[in-house]
Write a protein that holds these residues in place. Structure first.
Motif, mmCIF file in Angstrom:
data_model
loop_
_atom_site.group_PDB
_atom_site.id
_atom_site.type_symbol
_atom_site.label_atom_id
_atom_site.label_comp_id
_atom_site.label_asym_id
_atom_site.label_seq_id
_atom_site.Cartn_x
_atom_site.Cartn_y
_atom_site.Cartn_z
ATOM 1 N N SER A 126 -4.688 7.935 4.730
ATOM 2 C CA SER A 126 -6.507 7.632 4.935
ATOM 3 C C SER A 126 -7.053 6.656 6.053
ATOM 4 O O SER A 126 -7.848 7.330 6.180
ATOM 5 N N ARG A 127 -6.064 5.880 6.083
ATOM 6 C CA ARG A 127 -6.709 4.811 6.671
ATOM 7 C C ARG A 127 -6.670 5.112 7.835
ATOM 8 O O ARG A 127 -7.253 4.306 9.469
ATOM 9 N N SER B 150 -0.259 12.065 4.802
ATOM 10 C CA SER B 150 0.829 11.095 3.656
ATOM 11 C C SER B 150 2.883 11.486 4.237
ATOM 12 O O SER B 150 3.710 11.208 4.398
ATOM 13 N N ILE C 117 0.570 -1.187 0.062
ATOM 14 C CA ILE C 117 -0.002 0.083 0.246
ATOM 15 C C ILE C 117 0.730 1.220 0.034
ATOM 16 O O ILE C 117 2.149 1.293 0.368
ATOM 17 N N ARG D 51 -2.671 5.686 0.616
ATOM 18 C CA ARG D 51 -3.239 5.273 1.251
ATOM 19 C C ARG D 51 -3.589 4.684 2.399
ATOM 20 O O ARG D 51 -4.717 4.725 3.427
#
Length: 90
Positions: free
Chosen positions: A36-37, A42, A29, A33
């Motif tokens: 966002s999880r 980032s 990933i 990603r």
């Protein structure tokens, strides 16, 4: 006696960062990603992986869940590589 807290913090950040980076790569990933999880940016994930910043406890727990890491082995890795412990005791 010199203050060893800064080298210890740096050591912890680097070891955790390496583990996070490996786990994320294994999970295939992106930093975006993963961010966002767990509700982070980032750039924050990049800072954790680079060892520039140690994730706070609540974020570390979210990271371990998102990456399916077990927390105990991660913390053991920090302690195992703790060459600073010998210097702090001196």
């Amino acid at each position: 006696m010199p203050d060893m807290s800064t080298p210890i913090r740096a050591h912890v950040a680097v070891v955790i960062g390496k583990h996070l980076r490996r786990a994320r790569a294994k999970a295939k990933i992106t930093q975006a990603r993963l961010a966002s999880r767990i509700g982070q940016s980032s750039s924050t994930i990049a800072a954790y992986e680079a060892g520039a910043v140690t994730p706070p406890g609540d974020v570390l727990l979210r990271l371990t869940v998102a990456l399916r890491l077990r927390l105990r082995p991660l913390l053991r890795a920090v302690a195992r590589r703790g060459h600073w412990r010998r210097r702090a005791a001196a």
